[in-house]
Design a protein around this motif. Structure first.
Motif, short mmCIF file in Angstrom:
data_model
loop_
_atom_site.label_atom_id
_atom_site.label_comp_id
_atom_site.label_asym_id
_atom_site.label_seq_id
_atom_site.Cartn_x
_atom_site.Cartn_y
_atom_site.Cartn_z
N LYS A 149 24.17 88.45 16.40
CA LYS A 149 22.80 88.88 16.78
C LYS A 149 22.13 89.58 15.60
CE LYS A 149 19.36 90.57 19.39
NZ LYS A 149 19.35 91.55 20.47
N MET A 150 22.91 90.41 14.88
CA MET A 150 22.35 91.14 13.73
C MET A 150 21.85 90.16 12.67
SD MET A 150 24.06 93.88 11.11
CE MET A 150 25.22 94.65 12.19
N LEU A 151 22.63 89.10 12.43
CA LEU A 151 22.23 88.07 11.45
C LEU A 151 20.91 87.42 11.86
CD1 LEU A 151 25.24 85.88 10.26
CD2 LEU A 151 23.70 87.22 8.86
N LEU A 152 20.83 87.03 13.13
CA LEU A 152 19.63 86.31 13.60
C LEU A 152 18.41 87.23 13.67
CD1 LEU A 152 21.51 84.23 16.29
CD2 LEU A 152 20.45 83.31 14.24
N MET A 153 18.64 88.53 13.90
CA MET A 153 17.52 89.49 13.85
C MET A 153 17.09 89.73 12.41
SD MET A 153 16.22 90.41 16.67
CE MET A 153 15.26 91.83 16.22
N GLY A 154 18.06 89.65 11.49
CA GLY A 154 17.74 89.77 10.06
C GLY A 154 16.78 88.67 9.64
N GLN B 270 14.56 87.20 11.69
CA GLN B 270 13.25 87.50 12.30
C GLN B 270 12.52 88.61 11.56
OE1 GLN B 270 13.19 88.19 16.55
NE2 GLN B 270 14.67 86.56 16.89
N LEU B 271 13.29 89.64 11.11
CA LEU B 271 12.66 90.80 10.47
C LEU B 271 12.47 90.61 8.96
CD1 LEU B 271 14.64 93.59 12.37
CD2 LEU B 271 12.26 92.98 12.73
N GLY B 272 13.03 89.53 8.43
CA GLY B 272 12.83 89.23 7.00
C GLY B 272 13.74 90.01 6.07
N CYS B 273 14.98 90.32 6.54
CA CYS B 273 15.93 91.03 5.66
C CYS B 273 17.31 90.37 5.76
CB CYS B 273 16.01 92.51 6.03
SG CYS B 273 16.45 92.78 7.76
N LEU B 274 17.33 89.04 5.81
CA LEU B 274 18.57 88.30 6.06
C LEU B 274 19.59 88.49 4.93
CD1 LEU B 274 20.05 86.40 7.96
CD2 LEU B 274 18.95 84.48 6.86
N ASP B 275 19.14 88.58 3.70
CA ASP B 275 20.05 88.72 2.55
C ASP B 275 20.89 89.99 2.69
OD1 ASP B 275 21.23 88.08 0.17
OD2 ASP B 275 19.67 88.98 -1.08
N GLU B 276 20.22 91.12 3.01
CA GLU B 276 20.93 92.40 3.15
C GLU B 276 21.88 92.36 4.34
OE1 GLU B 276 17.31 93.00 0.86
OE2 GLU B 276 17.58 92.20 2.85
N VAL B 277 21.39 91.85 5.48
CA VAL B 277 22.21 91.82 6.70
C VAL B 277 23.44 90.92 6.51
CG1 VAL B 277 22.23 91.11 9.13
CG2 VAL B 277 20.29 92.38 8.24
N LEU B 278 23.26 89.81 5.79
CA LEU B 278 24.37 88.88 5.52
C LEU B 278 25.50 89.60 4.77
CD1 LEU B 278 25.32 85.91 5.66
CD2 LEU B 278 24.14 85.51 3.52
N THR B 279 25.14 90.39 3.77
CA THR B 279 26.14 91.13 3.00
C THR B 279 26.82 92.18 3.88
OG1 THR B 279 24.84 90.81 1.00
CG2 THR B 279 26.48 92.55 0.93
N ILE B 280 26.03 92.89 4.71
CA ILE B 280 26.60 93.94 5.58
C ILE B 280 27.58 93.33 6.58
CG2 ILE B 280 26.02 95.61 7.42
CD1 ILE B 280 23.37 96.12 5.83
N VAL B 281 27.20 92.20 7.18
CA VAL B 281 28.07 91.52 8.16
C VAL B 281 29.37 91.08 7.48
CG1 VAL B 281 28.30 89.42 9.56
CG2 VAL B 281 26.24 90.79 9.73
N SER B 282 29.27 90.57 6.25
CA SER B 282 30.47 90.14 5.51
C SER B 282 31.40 91.32 5.23
CB SER B 282 30.08 89.49 4.19
OG SER B 282 29.12 88.49 4.41
N MET B 283 30.80 92.47 4.88
CA MET B 283 31.60 93.66 4.58
C MET B 283 32.24 94.23 5.85
SD MET B 283 31.66 94.36 1.32
CE MET B 283 31.76 96.08 0.87
N LEU B 284 31.57 94.07 7.00
CA LEU B 284 32.13 94.56 8.26
C LEU B 284 33.25 93.65 8.78
CD1 LEU B 284 28.89 95.62 10.19
CD2 LEU B 284 30.66 97.15 9.34
#
Length: 387
Positions: A123-128, A130-144
């Motif tokens: 959900k965080m990825l898909l919201m990233g 919508q909100l236009g911050c997919l690059d940052e969220v992708l890295t955070i999800v990978s680190m988590l």
């Protein structure tokens, strides 16, 4: 409990017997059991509890729903998990917007199925997006998705803490992880740089691998990569959209209580928010880990307005001009709308079943009278068949 607990638990009798079998396998051996016979008979379970009965079933429910399994409570599991676990997981998916009010997958839910991630991370990825911050969220999800990358040797604890503090982004542990990955990337993914800064190079390489796999999935779904850096508020909002059910409100110094169930939560001393100076009033966290206390792992400061906007089923901002009666009236209207939706679905299903029955009856009728002249008997005499 909605919490990961690393608890010491006695082995099962089956596991103990298997271990005893190792003594004398390749040569003469003796097995010494460090517990009494009564403990073996009374305190140990006959066999280990299957994992499906003691873990979060969010992914399992999402997968079964995508395979068109409508009623999960009647599904024939080999080791059926408790019904409460299934219902809790369905509730969590409804809260995230993956299931609609009648328990079917939404458009967001169908996209979430594509990702091999926990539902909140998907959900965080898909919201990233919508909100236009997919690059940052992708890295955070990978680190988590990998174990902690911070390395803290006993003999050099102060040194490693000082190195960790250099990466801190005060309002968020999630953004701290993003910062670690970005710094590593700027230093050409070097292993010696990781050793100098007390980071596990293996963990970071794994996170890079996960990131590239998720990027491939995003490409197949034709989702473009967007970035909002250095605006961190948008990234925090995307994190809040996935974890508003794990939100906590400040109670004391470094002590919080969960907004929904009042469970005590504590900031871990290694958190970026712990040494921030001023502790934020509201935070969301990745998960609760029970060790000596209930510690929040990976916390991020959020605005209360975001929680009301992204999780309206739990939170609302009290307007000074609305009375309690109006609030109750609105709740009642929402409940009635959901009940109507359920009733309409039942009618649709009953109608579909009736049509299906009629269709089958017609098919049977046409098969029984197939190829016979009108008014003739359905019984065929042998000479008619040339026997």
């Amino acid at each position: 409990m909605g919490m990961d607990a690393l608890q010491v638990f006695p082995v099962s009798r089956a596991a103990a017997d298997q271990r005893a079998g190792w003594a004398g396998r390749t040569g003469p051996g003796t097995c010494y059991r460090l517990y009494t016979e009564s403990a073996y008979l009374n305190e140990m379970l006959p066999s280990p509890v299957p994992e499906i009965q003691r873990t979060n079933l969010g992914n399992v429910v999402l997968l079964l729903k995508s395979l068109k399994v409508e009623n999960l409570l009647d599904f024939d599991f080999m080791d059926p998990p408790p019904q409460d676990n299934i219902l809790n997981s369905m509730y969590q998916l409804w809260v995230l917007g993956a299931l609609n009010n009648v328990g079917s997958l939404t458009d967001l839910g169908w996209k979430m199925v594509e990702f091999p991630l926990d539902p909140p991370l998907a959900k965080m990825l898909l919201m990233g997006e919508q909100l236009g911050c997919l690059d940052e969220v992708l890295t955070i999800v990978s680190m988590l998705s990998v174990p902690s990358v911070f390395f803290r040797p006993k003999d050099r604890a102060e040194e490693s803490d000082a190195a960790r503090e250099k990466f801190f982004i005060p309002e968020s542990d999630h953004l701290t992880l993003y910062n670690v990955y970005q710094q590593w990337k700027q230093h050409q993914y070097r292993g010696d740089w990781c050793n100098d800064h007390f980071l596990h190079v293996k963990g970071l390489r794994k996170a890079r691998e996960v990131r590239s796999q998720l990027l491939d999935i995003l490409k197949t779904l034709k989702i473009p990569l967007t970035s909002s850096w250095p605006d961190t508020d948008i990234v925090r909002k995307a994190i809040c959209s996935a974890y508003f059910h794990n939100s906590a409100k400040l109670k004391g110094v470094g002590e919080y209580v969960n907004c929904r169930n009042g469970m005590p939560c504590h900031l871990h001393p290694s958190s970026a928010l712990y040494g921030m100076g001023c502790t934020p009033e509201y935070v969301v966290y990745h998960e609760l880990i029970l060790t000596t206390k209930e510690y929040m792992q990976c916390a991020t400061a959020v605005e209360p307005q975001w929680m009301a906007e992204l999780g309206p089923m739990f939170f609302s901002v009290k307007d000074s001009d609305t009375s309690l009666l109006e609030h109750k009236k609105r709740q009642k209207e929402e409940k009635t709308a959901m009940e109507d939706e359920m009733e309409n679905l039942r009618k649709e299903q009953a109608e579909a079943e009736r049509e299906e029955r009629e269709k089958r009856a017609k098919q049977r009728q046409s098969v029984s009278t197939l190829g016979l002249p009108e008014g003739s008997s359905t019984y065929l005499r042998p000479e008619r068949l040339g026997l």
